[in-house]
Design a protein around this motif. Structure first.
Motif, mmCIF file in Angstrom:
data_model
loop_
_atom_site.group_PDB
_atom_site.id
_atom_site.type_symbol
_atom_site.label_atom_id
_atom_site.label_comp_id
_atom_site.label_asym_id
_atom_site.label_seq_id
_atom_site.Cartn_x
_atom_site.Cartn_y
_atom_site.Cartn_z
ATOM 1 N N GLY A 178 0.818 -1.215 0.000
ATOM 2 C CA GLY A 178 0.000 0.000 0.000
ATOM 3 C C GLY A 178 0.848 1.259 0.000
ATOM 4 N N PHE A 179 1.913 1.250 0.791
ATOM 5 C CA PHE A 179 2.818 2.401 0.851
ATOM 6 C C PHE A 179 3.490 2.633 -0.504
ATOM 7 N N ILE A 180 3.987 1.577 -1.093
ATOM 8 C CA ILE A 180 4.667 1.694 -2.396
ATOM 9 C C ILE A 180 3.688 2.188 -3.470
ATOM 10 N N LEU A 181 2.480 1.633 -3.480
ATOM 11 C CA LEU A 181 1.493 2.070 -4.474
ATOM 12 C C LEU A 181 1.102 3.528 -4.274
ATOM 13 N N SER A 182 0.952 3.953 -3.006
ATOM 14 C CA SER A 182 0.581 5.353 -2.770
ATOM 15 C C SER A 182 1.683 6.280 -3.243
ATOM 16 N N LYS A 183 2.945 5.932 -3.008
ATOM 17 C CA LYS A 183 4.068 6.763 -3.504
ATOM 18 C C LYS A 183 4.094 6.796 -5.025
ATOM 19 N N TRP A 184 3.880 5.653 -5.612
ATOM 20 C CA TRP A 184 3.926 5.556 -7.068
ATOM 21 C C TRP A 184 2.814 6.391 -7.701
ATOM 22 N N PHE A 185 1.584 6.270 -7.178
ATOM 23 C CA PHE A 185 0.469 7.020 -7.743
ATOM 24 C C PHE A 185 0.609 8.525 -7.475
ATOM 25 N N ASN A 186 1.118 8.910 -6.316
ATOM 26 C CA ASN A 186 1.314 10.308 -6.023
ATOM 27 C C ASN A 186 2.388 10.926 -6.912
ATOM 28 N N ASN A 187 3.428 10.206 -7.207
ATOM 29 C CA ASN A 187 4.500 10.695 -8.072
ATOM 30 C C ASN A 187 4.091 10.739 -9.534
ATOM 31 N N SER A 188 3.165 9.887 -9.945
ATOM 32 C CA SER A 188 2.767 9.857 -11.348
ATOM 33 C C SER A 188 1.843 11.028 -11.704
ATOM 34 N N ASP A 189 1.262 11.694 -10.693
ATOM 35 C CA ASP A 189 0.405 12.864 -10.943
ATOM 36 C C ASP A 189 1.206 14.100 -11.297
ATOM 37 N N ARG A 190 2.450 14.143 -10.967
ATOM 38 C CA ARG A 190 3.273 15.343 -11.164
ATOM 39 C C ARG A 190 3.913 15.392 -12.505
#
Length: 84
Positions: free
Chosen positions: A72-84
């Protein structure tokens, strides 16, 4: 071209068309049978994987929670970084 020759040509073309249709029907049935067979194999693999996963979670609840939190932590970082 005489009427007899025309009839013979029409009959030959008709026979060839029927033969092509028969081959197409046979190939379609074989493809459908293969799809059903593969579908059954996938369903069986899915059920086996679900049972194995459920057993692992029951046998290792803390490890399972840790893995879920990590993923969950890895996915949240990945999705948050892909928005930028």
């Amino acid at each position: 071209m005489t009427m007899k020759n025309v009839n013979k040509v029409v009959e030959t073309v008709s026979d060839l068309a029927q033969e092509a249709m028969d081959k197409t029907t046979k190939a379609t049935h074989q493809a459908a049978d293969t799809i059903v067979e593969k579908s059954d194999q996938l369903r069986s693999a899915e059920q086996r994987l679900l049972k194995e996963t459920s057993k692992y979670i029951r046998d290792n609840p803390l490890t399972s929670v840790g893995i879920a939190v990590g993923v969950g932590f890895i996915l949240s970082k990945w999705f948050n970084n892909s928005d930028r």
